[in-house]
Design a protein around this motif. Structure first.
Motif, PDB file in Angstrom:
ATOM      1  N   ILE A 172     -69.496  92.859 -91.201  1.00 17.80           N
ATOM      2  CA  ILE A 172     -69.875  92.674 -92.600  1.00 17.80           C
ATOM      3  C   ILE A 172     -69.186  93.708 -93.481  1.00 17.80           C
ATOM      4  CG2 ILE A 172     -71.802  92.624 -94.231  1.00 17.80           C
ATOM      5  CD1 ILE A 172     -71.684  90.268 -92.212  1.00 17.80           C
ATOM      6  N   GLU A 173     -69.104  94.956 -93.019  1.00 16.11           N
ATOM      7  CA  GLU A 173     -68.445  96.001 -93.805  1.00 16.11           C
ATOM      8  C   GLU A 173     -66.980  95.658 -94.047  1.00 16.11           C
ATOM      9  OE1 GLU A 173     -69.198  99.440 -91.466  1.00 16.11           O
ATOM     10  OE2 GLU A 173     -71.172  99.809 -92.329  1.00 16.11           O
ATOM     11  N   THR A 174     -66.345  95.031 -93.060  1.00 16.83           N
ATOM     12  CA  THR A 174     -64.919  94.696 -93.157  1.00 16.83           C
ATOM     13  C   THR A 174     -64.680  93.418 -93.956  1.00 16.83           C
ATOM     14  OG1 THR A 174     -64.527  95.733 -91.018  1.00 16.83           O
ATOM     15  CG2 THR A 174     -62.830  94.221 -91.818  1.00 16.83           C
ATOM     16  N   LYS A 175     -65.453  92.370 -93.653  1.00 15.68           N
ATOM     17  CA  LYS A 175     -65.194  91.056 -94.237  1.00 15.68           C
ATOM     18  C   LYS A 175     -66.083  90.711 -95.413  1.00 15.68           C
ATOM     19  CE  LYS A 175     -64.400  87.685 -91.457  1.00 15.68           C
ATOM     20  NZ  LYS A 175     -64.208  86.680 -90.413  1.00 15.68           N
ATOM     21  N   GLY A 176     -67.297  91.264 -95.446  1.00  8.95           N
ATOM     22  CA  GLY A 176     -68.266  90.885 -96.464  1.00  8.95           C
ATOM     23  C   GLY A 176     -68.922  89.547 -96.140  1.00  8.95           C
ATOM     24  N   TYR A 177     -69.715  89.079 -97.061  1.00  3.53           N
ATOM     25  CA  TYR A 177     -70.323  87.741 -96.980  1.00  3.53           C
ATOM     26  C   TYR A 177     -69.513  86.791 -97.854  1.00  3.53           C
ATOM     27  CZ  TYR A 177     -74.756  88.840 -94.625  1.00  3.53           C
ATOM     28  OH  TYR A 177     -75.699  89.195 -93.706  1.00  3.53           O
ATOM     29  N   ARG A 178     -69.517  85.528 -97.516  1.00  2.00           N
ATOM     30  CA  ARG A 178     -68.813  84.539 -98.323  1.00  2.00           C
ATOM     31  C   ARG A 178     -69.464  84.326 -99.688  1.00  2.00           C
ATOM     32  NH1 ARG A 178     -68.049  83.023 -93.008  1.00  2.00           N
ATOM     33  NH2 ARG A 178     -66.066  82.018 -92.474  1.00  2.00           N
ATOM     34  N   LYS A 179     -70.761  84.566 -99.764  1.00  2.00           N
ATOM     35  CA  LYS A 179     -71.509  84.335-100.996  1.00  2.00           C
ATOM     36  C   LYS A 179     -72.210  85.621-101.438  1.00  2.00           C
ATOM     37  CE  LYS A 179     -70.876  79.771-101.127  1.00  2.00           C
ATOM     38  NZ  LYS A 179     -70.208  79.079-102.242  1.00  2.00           N
ATOM     39  N   LEU A 180     -72.465  85.706-102.741  1.00  2.00           N
ATOM     40  CA  LEU A 180     -73.248  86.776-103.336  1.00  2.00           C
ATOM     41  C   LEU A 180     -74.463  86.154-104.016  1.00  2.00           C
ATOM     42  CD1 LEU A 180     -70.413  88.697-105.270  1.00  2.00           C
ATOM     43  CD2 LEU A 180     -71.272  89.197-102.966  1.00  2.00           C
ATOM     44  N   VAL A 181     -75.526  86.939-104.137  1.00  2.09           N
ATOM     45  CA  VAL A 181     -76.675  86.520-104.934  1.00  2.09           C
ATOM     46  C   VAL A 181     -76.694  87.408-106.172  1.00  2.09           C
ATOM     47  CG1 VAL A 181     -79.172  86.262-105.041  1.00  2.09           C
ATOM     48  CG2 VAL A 181     -77.968  85.753-102.915  1.00  2.09           C
ATOM     49  N   VAL A 182     -76.492  86.785-107.332  1.00  3.01           N
ATOM     50  CA  VAL A 182     -76.424  87.520-108.599  1.00  3.01           C
ATOM     51  C   VAL A 182     -77.447  86.938-109.568  1.00  3.01           C
ATOM     52  CG1 VAL A 182     -73.969  88.045-108.296  1.00  3.01           C
ATOM     53  CG2 VAL A 182     -74.651  86.007-109.581  1.00  3.01           C
ATOM     54  N   GLU A 183     -77.756  87.702-110.605  1.00  2.00           N
ATOM     55  CA  GLU A 183     -78.647  87.199-111.644  1.00  2.00           C
ATOM     56  C   GLU A 183     -77.820  86.488-112.705  1.00  2.00           C
ATOM     57  OE1 GLU A 183     -82.445  89.067-113.581  1.00  2.00           O
ATOM     58  OE2 GLU A 183     -80.671  89.725-114.689  1.00  2.00           O
ATOM     59  N   GLN A 184     -78.123  85.219-112.927  1.00  2.00           N
ATOM     60  CA  GLN A 184     -77.486  84.448-113.993  1.00  2.00           C
ATOM     61  C   GLN A 184     -78.581  83.722-114.764  1.00  2.00           C
ATOM     62  OE1 GLN A 184     -74.473  81.805-112.411  1.00  2.00           O
ATOM     63  NE2 GLN A 184     -72.986  83.451-112.169  1.00  2.00           N
ATOM     64  N   ASN A 185     -78.580  83.881-116.080  1.00  3.18           N
ATOM     65  CA  ASN A 185     -79.604  83.257-116.927  1.00  3.18           C
ATOM     66  C   ASN A 185     -81.017  83.612-116.468  1.00  3.18           C
ATOM     67  OD1 ASN A 185     -77.588  81.906-118.488  1.00  3.18           O
ATOM     68  ND2 ASN A 185     -77.415  80.396-116.853  1.00  3.18           N
ATOM     69  N   GLY A 186     -81.169  84.856-116.017  1.00  2.00           N
ATOM     70  CA  GLY A 186     -82.490  85.357-115.650  1.00  2.00           C
ATOM     71  C   GLY A 186     -83.009  84.952-114.293  1.00  2.00           C
ATOM     72  N   LYS A 187     -82.169  84.306-113.474  1.00  2.00           N
ATOM     73  CA  LYS A 187     -82.654  83.932-112.145  1.00  2.00           C
ATOM     74  C   LYS A 187     -81.568  84.110-111.094  1.00  2.00           C
ATOM     75  CE  LYS A 187     -81.950  79.031-113.123  1.00  2.00           C
ATOM     76  NZ  LYS A 187     -82.600  77.735-113.235  1.00  2.00           N
TER      77      LYS A 187
END
Length: 199
Positions: A172-187
């Motif tokens: 994970i440190e090298t490649k990361g995750y394919r997706k991120l969870v971010v806040e958009q429009n408050g959710k």
């Protein structure tokens, strides 16, 4: 009657341990901590991480575990506490890991708080599970998993997996995750990770 009156746990005969929703673990447990300085490269917006770090090295998450024997027949367990906060639009999260023995499943039970368990297989199947108090998430074999706090209080989960599973943080440190969870429009919103590498 089993008890935990000493610091050593009796893995052969069993023991009882008290869990506290306030602290996430027994009063006798010691935590392993992860501060933002240790997590900076896990976030997409490293400039936002630098801005936060100028004010101090905040605690992102910590976990308590009891040091289970490295045996397939034993169960490792403990609690993880992910604190509320964001780096840019990305929520505070754990590093995430595969297990060294890839054919290892894990169960998480949410004690308090709200969040998402982001799971990903080596082949690219990504599933985001909601974490709410009283709900358990089954993470199947071969899936990396990461806890993400999408609320405004600590996210406290209880976890259990086979004692000899080990942890692979390096992938994970090298490649990361394919997706991120971010806040958009408050959710919370699942988006592609521009930093993900298939190398």
């Amino acid at each position: 009657m089993s008890n935990n009156s000493t610091s050593a746990y009796n893995w052969a005969n069993g023991f009882t341990i008290d869990f506290s929703l306030a602290t996430g673990m027994s009063k006798k447990g010691k935590s392993t901590t992860r501060h933002l300085s240790q997590m900076k490269t896990m976030y997409y917006d490293t400039a936002a991480a630098d801005t936060i770090l100028q004010a101090g090295d905040v605690l992102v998450y910590e976990f308590y575990e009891l040091g289970a024997p490295d045996n397939a027949g034993d169960l490792a367990f403990g609690t993880s506490i992910t604190y509320p906060g964001k780096v840019g639009d990305e929520y505070f999260m754990t590093k995430g890991h595969f297990h060294t023995i890839l054919e290892t499943a894990e169960v998480y039970y949410t004690l308090s708080g709200r969040g998402i368990m982001l799971t990903e297989s080596p082949g690219g199947d990504v599933v985001a599970h909601e974490l709410t108090p009283g709900c358990a998430v089954y993470v199947p074999q071969r899936y990396a998993h990461r806890s993400i706090n999408t609320g405004d209080t600590p996210l406290v989960t209880f976890f259990v997996f086979r004692g000899d599973a080990g942890h692979d943080y390096g992938t994970i440190e090298t490649k990361g995750y394919r997706k991120l969870v971010v806040e958009q429009n408050g959710k919370p919103t699942l988006v592609d990770n521009p930093k993900w590498s298939d190398a």
